[in-house]
Design an enzyme around this catalytic site. Structure first.
Site, PDB file in Angstrom:
ATOM      1  N   LYS A 111      55.223   7.036  58.487  1.00 54.72           N
ATOM      2  CA  LYS A 111      56.003   6.388  59.553  1.00 54.72           C
ATOM      3  C   LYS A 111      55.664   4.919  59.601  1.00 54.72           C
ATOM      4  O   LYS A 111      54.553   4.520  59.260  1.00 54.72           O
ATOM      5  CB  LYS A 111      55.661   7.001  60.910  1.00 54.72           C
ATOM      6  CG  LYS A 111      56.689   6.686  61.987  1.00 54.72           C
ATOM      7  CD  LYS A 111      57.882   7.597  61.842  1.00 54.72           C
ATOM      8  CE  LYS A 111      58.852   7.523  62.973  1.00 54.72           C
ATOM      9  NZ  LYS A 111      59.635   8.760  63.078  1.00 54.72           N
ATOM     10  N   GLY A 225      71.439   7.250  71.468  1.00 57.48           N
ATOM     11  CA  GLY A 225      71.345   6.508  70.204  1.00 57.48           C
ATOM     12  C   GLY A 225      71.673   7.378  69.012  1.00 57.48           C
ATOM     13  O   GLY A 225      72.541   8.252  69.082  1.00 57.48           O
TER      14      GLY A 225
HETATM   15  N1  GLU Z   1      63.051   8.875  61.921  1.00 58.52           N
HETATM   16  C1  GLU Z   1      63.518  10.216  61.678  1.00 58.52           C
HETATM   17  C2  GLU Z   1      62.486  11.226  62.180  1.00 58.52           C
HETATM   18  O1  GLU Z   1      61.704  10.939  63.044  1.00 58.52           O
HETATM   19  C3  GLU Z   1      63.969  10.446  60.250  1.00 58.52           C
HETATM   20  C4  GLU Z   1      62.941  10.236  59.185  1.00 58.52           C
HETATM   21  C5  GLU Z   1      63.499  10.268  57.767  1.00 58.52           C
HETATM   22  O2  GLU Z   1      64.697  10.489  57.619  1.00 58.52           O
HETATM   23  O3  GLU Z   1      62.721  10.061  56.843  1.00 58.52           O
HETATM   24  O4  GLU Z   1      62.484  12.350  61.763  1.00 58.52           O
END
Ligand code: GLU
Length: 421
Positions: A111, A225
């Protein structure tokens, strides 16, 4: 009240560590399993200089966390938000590990985040920040190492800038660097809707299990969103009545039901759901405790707390956001018989279609939207059934069951790789 505030656990890093520890204990794994999983394998902090429109140079702080790559390259979004905190980024990368594992993807958890307020930045400033961030983390990302994606307040355009900047550094097109791109530059059909769609698949299954008829159900969605607006639209398509939605400025309530497409148009034009004709304005707090059958928190962490959880009236909570429920609230909801579909399951549709996008980029062979949606629905359905079965068989909550399934698979991979001795 003061007592409640003192006891509430709101640091997402502490929360996810507790969840992983609990899963390791329930699975009776050796202590080394938790030791390996309790912190990210790699954590990078970067400073990104951006020339602002007024001519000054401002320094932004960014992070990238790579929690665990036993199952494959790390994967997870990039958040642009003023409240981004290193512990939050760590936690979010750990939830990604659980999510990817639970869905059976050959990916680990990562992340990223940048402390900034994109709502106060011009398009040019945002582009420079996006390009600067990816340059700063370039040494540790790549299609076989770590694959970023959108998250809160980031979007396909930002992904395109980052892909382009990285491709320039490499001297070739590297579409597989990042997912959630616009379809013109290697994005997958269905990706922008995937989180909301996956969430609705799990909510529909949960409704079936508890005998709730979706066509008679009412729904409240917090957050409008990437995830919330799509979840609201798709659950309405399945016949449910969406009676309340909200964004960071506040919420709207119409007991007769909202025309979700019209609310979307209103938000696109005015920047907020507030002021939508025919609806009463409500606060975000009031939305969470409305008399509805289904509640979908699709905004940020720590929204359902020990303070408001006793007043939640929904029968199903589908966590489209990451970490919307504190552990204390979780226990209260469970005691009150609310079926909580945990974030690592309910919002895993996004990363699942990100996985499809990455595969399409690596093969340079693209799927139809129908193929994407069908595979997504199959995989989400399968994951739901597995978690639900464990929840019933072992008498644990859906969250505990999801964490157990996910941790077991990561453990097996670490063991096979020889990381445990
Ligand atoms: N930000 C999204 C999540 O928290 C997607 C992450 C991704 O597609 O790699 O799952």
């Amino acid at each position: 009240m003061a007592d409640v505030l003192v006891k509430e656990t709101t640091n997402p890093y502490e929360i996810v560590k507790g969840q992983i520890r609990h899963a390791c204990e329930a699975l009776e794994l050796p202590e080394i399993a938790y030791e390996l999983l309790k912190a990210p394998k790699r954590f990078l902090e970067v400073q990104i200089p951006v020339r602002m429109d007024d001519g000054t140079v401002r320094l932004f702080t960014g992070y990238r966390s790579q929690h665990n790559d036993a199952l494959g390259p790390t994967k997870g979004g990039i958040r642009f938000h003023p409240a981004v905190h290193p512990d939050e980024v760590r936690a979010l990368s750990m939830w990604m590990t659980l999510k990817c594992s639970l869905l059976g993807l050959p990916l680990g958890g990562g992340k990223g985040g940048v402390v900034c307020n994109p709502k106060e930045m011009s398009e040019r400033e945002l582009e420079e920040l996006s390009r600067g961030y990816i340059r700063a983390i370039a040494p540790i990302v790549g299609p076989e190492k770590d694959v970023p994606a959108p998250d809160v307040y980031t979007n396909p355009q930002i992904m395109a800038w980052m892909m382009d900047e990285y491709s320039r550094l490499e001297g070739r097109n590297v579409f597989g660097l990042i997912t959630g791109k616009p379809v013109e530059v290697g994005g997958s059909l269905g990706r922008s809707e995937a989180t909301g769609r996956g969430c609705v698949v799990t909510v529909a299954r949960a409704a079936e299990r508890i005998g709730l008829d979706l066509t008679r159900a009412t729904v409240a969605v917090q957050g409008f969103g990437n995830a919330g607006s799509v979840a609201a639209r798709l659950i309405a398509e399945r016949g449910a009545r969406v009676v309340a939605v909200s964004d960071s400025k506040g919420g709207i309530h119409a007991p007769g039901g909202l025309d979700v497409d019209a609310v979307l148009r209103h938000k696109r034009e005015s920047g907020t759901v507030l002021g939508f004709p025919g609806a009463r304005e409500i606060g975000n707090e009031e939305l969470l405790t409305l008399d509805v059958d289904i509640l979908i928190p699709a905004a940020l962490e720590n929204q359902l707390t020990a303070e408001n959880a006793p007043r939640v009236r929904a029968r199903i909570v589908g966590e489209a956001a990451n970490g919307p429920t504190t552990p204390e609230a979780d226990a209260i909801l469970r005691r009150n018989g609310v079926l909580v579909i945990p974030d690592v399951l309910a919002n895993a549709g996004g990363v699942t279609v990100s996985y499809f996008e990455w595969v399409q980029n690596l093969y340079n062979f693209y799927w139809t939207e129908g193929e994407v949606n069908q595979r997504l629905e199959e995989m989400m359905g399968r994951a739901f059934d597995r978690v639900y079965a464990m929840h019933r068989e072992r008498g644990v909550s859906m969250r505990e069951a999801a964490d157990m399934v996910a941790v077991q698979r990561v453990y097996d991979a670490m063991k096979a790789r020889g990381w445990l001795h």
